[in-house]
Scaffold this motif. Structure first.
Motif, PDB file in Angstrom:
ATOM      1  N   LEU A   1     -25.215  13.456  -1.048  1.00 47.99           N
ATOM      2  CA  LEU A   1     -25.031  12.246  -0.231  1.00 47.99           C
ATOM      3  C   LEU A   1     -25.179  11.024  -1.128  1.00 47.99           C
ATOM      4  N   PRO A   2     -24.195  10.750  -1.981  1.00 47.45           N
ATOM      5  CA  PRO A   2     -24.326   9.624  -2.924  1.00 47.45           C
ATOM      6  C   PRO A   2     -24.442   8.288  -2.205  1.00 47.45           C
ATOM      7  N   GLY A   3     -25.392   7.489  -2.678  1.00 50.34           N
ATOM      8  CA  GLY A   3     -25.570   6.159  -2.105  1.00 50.34           C
ATOM      9  C   GLY A   3     -26.386   6.129  -0.833  1.00 50.34           C
ATOM     10  N   GLN A   4     -26.841   7.272  -0.341  1.00 51.79           N
ATOM     11  CA  GLN A   4     -27.625   7.312   0.892  1.00 51.79           C
ATOM     12  C   GLN A   4     -29.081   7.658   0.581  1.00 51.79           C
ATOM     13  N   THR A   5     -29.974   7.051   1.330  1.00 46.76           N
ATOM     14  CA  THR A   5     -31.397   7.337   1.223  1.00 46.76           C
ATOM     15  C   THR A   5     -31.888   7.845   2.565  1.00 46.76           C
ATOM     16  N   LEU A   6     -32.490   9.007   2.562  1.00 54.36           N
ATOM     17  CA  LEU A   6     -32.959   9.640   3.793  1.00 54.36           C
ATOM     18  C   LEU A   6     -34.445   9.365   3.987  1.00 54.36           C
ATOM     19  N   GLU A   7     -34.809   8.944   5.186  1.00 56.64           N
ATOM     20  CA  GLU A   7     -36.214   8.700   5.498  1.00 56.64           C
ATOM     21  C   GLU A   7     -36.915  10.012   5.835  1.00 56.64           C
ATOM     22  N   ALA A   8     -38.147  10.128   5.363  1.00 59.68           N
ATOM     23  CA  ALA A   8     -38.912  11.351   5.589  1.00 59.68           C
ATOM     24  C   ALA A   8     -40.399  11.016   5.640  1.00 59.68           C
ATOM     25  N   TYR A   9     -41.201  12.034   5.910  1.00 58.21           N
ATOM     26  CA  TYR A   9     -42.655  11.872   5.888  1.00 58.21           C
ATOM     27  C   TYR A   9     -43.274  13.211   5.484  1.00 58.21           C
ATOM     28  N   VAL A  10     -44.512  13.162   5.017  1.00 59.70           N
ATOM     29  CA  VAL A  10     -45.208  14.370   4.595  1.00 59.70           C
ATOM     30  C   VAL A  10     -45.659  15.122   5.846  1.00 59.70           C
ATOM     31  N   SER A  11     -45.031  16.280   6.083  1.00 56.40           N
ATOM     32  CA  SER A  11     -45.351  17.063   7.281  1.00 56.40           C
ATOM     33  C   SER A  11     -46.446  18.094   7.023  1.00 56.40           C
ATOM     34  N   LYS A  12     -46.511  18.617   5.788  1.00 55.71           N
ATOM     35  CA  LYS A  12     -47.526  19.606   5.451  1.00 55.71           C
ATOM     36  C   LYS A  12     -48.005  19.378   4.029  1.00 55.71           C
ATOM     37  N   LYS A  13     -49.312  19.496   3.855  1.00 55.77           N
ATOM     38  CA  LYS A  13     -49.927  19.389   2.536  1.00 55.77           C
ATOM     39  C   LYS A  13     -50.611  20.717   2.250  1.00 55.77           C
ATOM     40  N   PRO A  14     -50.107  21.504   1.303  1.00 51.42           N
ATOM     41  CA  PRO A  14     -50.644  22.853   1.089  1.00 51.42           C
ATOM     42  C   PRO A  14     -52.056  22.823   0.544  1.00 51.42           C
ATOM     43  N   GLU A  15     -52.769  23.903   0.806  1.00 49.18           N
ATOM     44  CA  GLU A  15     -54.139  24.041   0.311  1.00 49.18           C
ATOM     45  C   GLU A  15     -54.221  24.998  -0.876  1.00 49.18           C
ATOM     46  N   GLY A  16     -53.070  25.431  -1.373  1.00 52.45           N
ATOM     47  CA  GLY A  16     -53.050  26.343  -2.512  1.00 52.45           C
ATOM     48  C   GLY A  16     -51.846  26.084  -3.400  1.00 52.45           C
ATOM     49  N   VAL A  17     -51.927  26.570  -4.629  1.00 52.57           N
ATOM     50  CA  VAL A  17     -50.864  26.378  -5.614  1.00 52.57           C
ATOM     51  C   VAL A  17     -49.790  27.440  -5.436  1.00 52.57           C
TER      52      VAL A  17
ATOM     53  N   SER B   1     -39.064   8.773   0.855  1.00 57.49           N
ATOM     54  CA  SER B   1     -37.609   8.624   0.887  1.00 57.49           C
ATOM     55  C   SER B   1     -37.003   9.675  -0.030  1.00 57.49           C
ATOM     56  N   ILE B   2     -35.827  10.170   0.338  1.00 57.38           N
ATOM     57  CA  ILE B   2     -35.184  11.270  -0.383  1.00 57.38           C
ATOM     58  C   ILE B   2     -33.739  10.907  -0.683  1.00 57.38           C
ATOM     59  N   THR B   3     -33.307  11.250  -1.874  1.00 55.22           N
ATOM     60  CA  THR B   3     -31.909  11.109  -2.261  1.00 55.22           C
ATOM     61  C   THR B   3     -31.408  12.455  -2.768  1.00 55.22           C
ATOM     62  N   THR B   4     -30.107  12.668  -2.637  1.00 52.89           N
ATOM     63  CA  THR B   4     -29.485  13.897  -3.118  1.00 52.89           C
ATOM     64  C   THR B   4     -28.067  13.596  -3.570  1.00 52.89           C
ATOM     65  N   ASP B   5     -27.602  14.336  -4.550  1.00 48.03           N
ATOM     66  CA  ASP B   5     -26.247  14.133  -5.066  1.00 48.03           C
ATOM     67  C   ASP B   5     -25.190  14.485  -4.022  1.00 48.03           C
TER      68      ASP B   5
ATOM     69  N   GLN C   1     -46.656  22.660  -3.387  1.00 47.45           N
ATOM     70  CA  GLN C   1     -45.377  22.444  -2.716  1.00 47.45           C
ATOM     71  C   GLN C   1     -45.584  21.627  -1.442  1.00 47.45           C
ATOM     72  N   VAL C   2     -45.484  20.308  -1.563  1.00 42.20           N
ATOM     73  CA  VAL C   2     -45.606  19.415  -0.409  1.00 42.20           C
ATOM     74  C   VAL C   2     -44.312  19.464   0.397  1.00 42.20           C
ATOM     75  N   GLN C   3     -44.439  19.522   1.730  1.00 42.72           N
ATOM     76  CA  GLN C   3     -43.265  19.580   2.589  1.00 42.72           C
ATOM     77  C   GLN C   3     -42.985  18.196   3.174  1.00 42.72           C
ATOM     78  N   LEU C   4     -41.761  17.717   2.935  1.00 41.58           N
ATOM     79  CA  LEU C   4     -41.305  16.419   3.439  1.00 41.58           C
ATOM     80  C   LEU C   4     -40.246  16.664   4.508  1.00 41.58           C
ATOM     81  N   GLN C   5     -40.540  16.252   5.725  1.00 40.73           N
ATOM     82  CA  GLN C   5     -39.605  16.485   6.825  1.00 40.73           C
ATOM     83  C   GLN C   5     -38.730  15.262   7.042  1.00 40.73           C
ATOM     84  N   LEU C   6     -37.417  15.503   7.163  1.00 42.80           N
ATOM     85  CA  LEU C   6     -36.476  14.413   7.397  1.00 42.80           C
ATOM     86  C   LEU C   6     -36.583  13.916   8.832  1.00 42.80           C
ATOM     87  N   LYS C   7     -36.483  12.607   8.982  1.00 39.87           N
ATOM     88  CA  LYS C   7     -36.538  12.038  10.327  1.00 39.87           C
ATOM     89  C   LYS C   7     -35.201  12.198  11.048  1.00 39.87           C
TER      90      LYS C   7
END
Length: 348
Positions: free
Chosen positions: A221-237, A215-219, A245-251
């Protein structure tokens, strides 16, 4: 009478000397032993949320430039403009490019005439086979040069690869740029989904799997929670931040409410448990930025101060992700009186 007085004076002097010397002997001979309480250490499987922060972006941000160098003639867009696929964004001054294309066209015409003449002379047995073949090779080279010049003419302009927005304008009209120099940066937000690139530690990275909910929040969009999921898991730093840098894609991203570079906070819910230690908060000494210090003992007689990696603090417990691998027992009371190497006694 004088002898008696002398004896009393000598006895009094000896008493003063003994009073000064006795405490020194006690301080030197006695070594302070501090009573403490300890608990044994053991890793547990802990299901917990992972908190991270990052910036919104799309997975198709592109810096566009010209194939050939030259003088920029026009830039038709500004930062923040909405663009559609195929829209003309910028052009070069085509004087030099057109001249090269015209030269290639004239060279092709000459090569065509030379080949035809050599072919006719060969049929009349005036020219040799080698001369005719050389003319044919020259014609083929001229055709390729003409094709290359036409290609360069086509890519002396920049068009939008996708519908989206202009993020940055990196050059100005009249500026001389080299081949491939970025002129504008665009994204495909008109077609692609927004993602949040969030940095996590190596310990957190090991617990995250592709597809985990978040779940993601941002200033913005106050008071809103955005649903997301892990779309990519990097193999390097990431070399810039030192994190993964994990990538979370918004639904379902709200239209027109998110911009590239917007800051967001994410809560990731790993599907697998984390291996960590749960210790009392009172055992934690000073710390900063995810690290802290505790006292441990491996022989039940000496205290040792070590550095630990703190992952989370909640409900009076400290979740420790690293640093206690070689520790046998944790000191949970009496730490305020301890130093590195202090002698201790375990309370029963």
């Amino acid at each position: 009478m004088k002898k008696i007085f002398l004896l009393i004076l000598i006895a009094f002097s000896l008493g003063i000397v003994s009073c000064k010397q006795d405490p020194k002997k006690e301080t030197t001979n006695n070594e302070e032993i501090i009573p403490v309480e300890v608990v044994s250490l053991q890793q547990d499987s802990i299901h917990q949320s992972i908190y991270a922060a990052g910036q919104f972006t799309t997975d198709d941000e592109t810096a566009l430039g010209f194939k050939n160098g030259g003088v920029i003639n026009r830039i038709y867009v500004k930062e923040g403009d909405a663009i559609s696929k195929g829209q003309l964004l910028a052009t070069l001054n085509l004087t030099e490019v057109n001249a090269m294309a015209e030269q290639a066209s004239l060279a092709l015409q000459k090569a065509q005439r030379d080949y035809e003449r050599a072919s006719n002379l060969y049929k009349d047995s005036v020219a040799t086979l080698e001369q005719m073949q050389n003319a044919k090779t020259a014609l083929d080279v001229a055709r390729q040069q003409h094709s290359s010049a036409g290609f360069n003419q086509t890519y002396s302009e920049i068009r939008a690869p996708k519908s989206g927005y202009v993020l940055r304008k990196l050059a100005n009209e009249g500026q001389i740029v080299g081949p491939g120099t970025p002129v504008v940066q665009v994204n495909g937000a008109g077609q692609s989904s927004w993602i949040l690139k969030a940095g996590v530690s190596d310990y957190q990275w090991s617990a995250i799997k592709t597809g985990d909910k978040a779940s993601i929040t941002t200033d913005a969009l106050p008071g809103q929670t955005l649903e997301a999921y892990v779309s990519k898991k990097p193999e390097g730093v990431d070399p810039m931040s030192g994190t993964f840098q994990v990538q979370l894609q918004l639904k379902n991203a709200p239209a027109g409410k998110i911009a590239s570079g917007l800051f967001g906070k994410a809560t990731i819910f790993p599907s697998q448990s984390l291996q960590a230690w749960s210790i009392p908060y009172d055992a934690l000494l000073d710390g900063d930025a995810g690290t802290g210090y505790v006292f441990i003992t491996n022989d039940n007689t000496t205290a040792q101060k070590i550095k630990i990696q703190v992952d989370k603090i909640e409900n009076g417990k400290v979740i420790v992700s690293g640093g206690l691998e070689s520790a046998k027992a944790l000191i949970i009371s009496g730490s305020a009186y301890l130093n590195e190497g202090s002698k201790i006694k375990i309370k029963k």
